[in-house]
Design a protein around this motif. Structure first.
Motif, PDB file in Angstrom:
ATOM      1  N   ALA A 201       0.829  -1.207   0.000  1.00 16.32           N
ATOM      2  CA  ALA A 201       0.000   0.000   0.000  1.00 16.32           C
ATOM      3  C   ALA A 201       0.864   1.258   0.000  1.00 16.32           C
ATOM      4  CB  ALA A 201      -0.918  -0.012   1.220  1.00 16.32           C
ATOM      5  N   ALA A 204       2.392   1.660  -3.419  1.00 12.64           N
ATOM      6  CA  ALA A 204       1.423   2.116  -4.416  1.00 12.64           C
ATOM      7  C   ALA A 204       1.262   3.633  -4.376  1.00 12.64           C
ATOM      8  CB  ALA A 204       0.076   1.433  -4.188  1.00 12.64           C
ATOM      9  N   ALA A 231       1.425  -0.130 -12.573  1.00 14.65           N
ATOM     10  CA  ALA A 231       0.401   0.147 -11.561  1.00 14.65           C
ATOM     11  C   ALA A 231      -0.562  -1.028 -11.408  1.00 14.65           C
ATOM     12  CB  ALA A 231      -0.357   1.420 -11.925  1.00 14.65           C
ATOM     13  N   LEU A 232      -1.022  -1.570 -12.532  1.00 10.50           N
ATOM     14  CA  LEU A 232      -1.962  -2.691 -12.472  1.00 10.50           C
ATOM     15  C   LEU A 232      -1.306  -3.940 -11.880  1.00 10.50           C
ATOM     16  CD1 LEU A 232      -3.793  -2.319 -15.925  1.00 10.50           C
ATOM     17  CD2 LEU A 232      -4.630  -1.672 -13.653  1.00 10.50           C
ATOM     18  N   LEU A 235      -1.127  -3.552  -8.079  1.00 10.03           N
ATOM     19  CA  LEU A 235      -2.434  -3.781  -7.465  1.00 10.03           C
ATOM     20  C   LEU A 235      -2.798  -5.264  -7.482  1.00 10.03           C
ATOM     21  CD1 LEU A 235      -4.453  -0.752  -8.893  1.00 10.03           C
ATOM     22  CD2 LEU A 235      -3.517  -1.016  -6.590  1.00 10.03           C
ATOM     23  N   LEU A 238      -0.845  -7.085  -4.829  1.00 10.48           N
ATOM     24  CA  LEU A 238      -1.470  -6.875  -3.519  1.00 10.48           C
ATOM     25  C   LEU A 238      -2.668  -7.807  -3.334  1.00 10.48           C
ATOM     26  CD1 LEU A 238      -1.333  -2.993  -3.111  1.00 10.48           C
ATOM     27  CD2 LEU A 238      -0.479  -4.669  -1.475  1.00 10.48           C
ATOM     28  N   GLY A 239      -3.500  -7.921  -4.370  1.00 10.30           N
ATOM     29  CA  GLY A 239      -4.654  -8.792  -4.288  1.00 10.30           C
ATOM     30  C   GLY A 239      -4.276 -10.251  -4.116  1.00 10.30           C
ATOM     31  N   THR A 256       5.936  -5.595 -11.809  1.00  8.42           N
ATOM     32  CA  THR A 256       5.913  -4.176 -11.433  1.00  8.42           C
ATOM     33  C   THR A 256       7.296  -3.562 -11.574  1.00  8.42           C
ATOM     34  OG1 THR A 256       4.151  -4.611  -9.834  1.00  8.42           O
ATOM     35  CG2 THR A 256       5.365  -2.552  -9.595  1.00  8.42           C
TER      36      THR A 256
END
Length: 333
Positions: A201, A204, A231-232, A235, A238-239, A256
């Motif tokens: 987080a 990001a 960016a995608l 994310l 993280l998921g 990333t």
């Protein structure tokens, strides 16, 4: 495509490989303070990267050597202008290697504690300084008509570069936390996943600001695509981390890093080191490159050596693929 363009791409690939691989072991080094609760857990973290950390540094040596051979003017200006930061990185890498090898040579608490401090700081400092260095390369530095850096150390400590350093530090630490959860079992695995969520987080937030700043200053369509992919992927990492899909999370955190490096090199091309004094003094793939004959010889050598390096590194990771935990650590003498 000219050979100097090919070698610009190859050098970008080498830096991508270095940051992907060395990034997670820098992160693990930082986590020896942030995650480990006792010496046994520190040994678990260090053992996750013990068989591979020195092999990961091969990518740095190759990237530096390729830059020296393919773009000697870029190499000369870079290492003269960034002399102190790069020297500090080199000293950290030397001390870090010694710390890994000497930490367990004696059983005294003070001896091991000092080397563990060294592992932490010599992982954190390079992770930060690499971001500062590459951000300055993209931003442009004071290069004169003779291709010489004429700025000072303070010129390198600007807001954009410091933000770049924070991005690489948090991103590598997140990458290391995901790697730790992939390579460990038990409580340390669960805690590394929880810590990875917080680190991701924070990464990001910093990365969005940095990528947007870079795109606004020097970006084009290709760099925008790379920024969106970065960016995608972050994310998605993280998921996957929250869902316990650790292998996917590690692969996506690596994507990333790769997309971020790609964006930086895309904003550079056809420059290799822009001048903030006069665009006419930019170092480019054309005016900073070696002769076509030199590049041709290098291409043949790379074609032979690169598959060998990839095979032995892949074999190393396969051999040491199993998870470890505190139960696998022998009692101290």
């Amino acid at each position: 495509m000219q050979l100097h363009d090919v070698w610009f791409v190859l050098i970008a690939v080498l830096w991508t490989g270095y940051f992907f691989l060395e990034g997670f072991d820098f992160g693990v080094g930082v986590l020896t303070k942030l995650l480990a609760r006792d010496r046994t857990e520190k040994r678990v973290l260090i053992n996750t990267i013990g068989p591979v950390w020195d092999g990961n540094e091969v990518w740095l040596l190759t990237a530096g050597g390729a830059t020296f051979a393919a773009f000697p003017d870029w190499y000369a200006t870079l290492f003269s202008g960034f002399y102190l930061p790069l020297l500090l990185i080199l000293v950290c890498l030397i001390i870090r290697g010694v710390a890994f090898e000497y930490r367990h040579k004696r059983s005294e608490d003070r001896w091991q504690t000092n080397w563990e401090h060294a592992i932490f700081w010599t992982s954190l400092i390079p992770a930060f300084l690499w971001g500062v260095a590459f951000a300055n390369i993209v931003r442009g530095v004071k290069i004169d008509a003779d291709k010489e850096y004429v700025g000072t150390l303070l010129d390198l400590l600007n807001g954009y570069a410091l933000l770049g350093g924070l991005v690489t530090l948090t991103l590598f630490t997140f990458h290391g936390a995901v790697f730790t959860s992939l390579k460990t079992v038990g409580d340390i695995r669960d805690r590394s996943r929880r810590l990875a969520a917080w680190l991701g987080a924070a990464t990001a937030v910093l990365a969005v600001v940095f990528l947007a700043w870079t795109q606004a200053a020097r970006g084009d369509t290709a760099s925008l695509v790379a920024a969106v992919v970065a960016a995608l992927a972050l994310l998605a990492a993280l998921g996957c981390n929250l869902a316990g899909r650790e292998g996917w999370a590690f692969a996506l955190s690596g994507i990333t890093i790769a997309a971020t490096v790609a964006m930086l090199f895309l904003t550079l091309f056809p420059n290799v080191m822009p001048s903030s004094l006069d665009p006419a003094w930019n170092l480019t793939v054309t005016n900073a490159s070696s002769s076509p004959y030199t590049l041709k010889i290098m291409t043949w050598c790379a074609g032979v050596a690169t598959p060998v390096v990839l095979l032995y590194q892949g074999w190393t990771y396969w051999v040491f693929r199993k998870r470890i935990g505190t139960q696998h650590i022998a009692d101290a003498h």
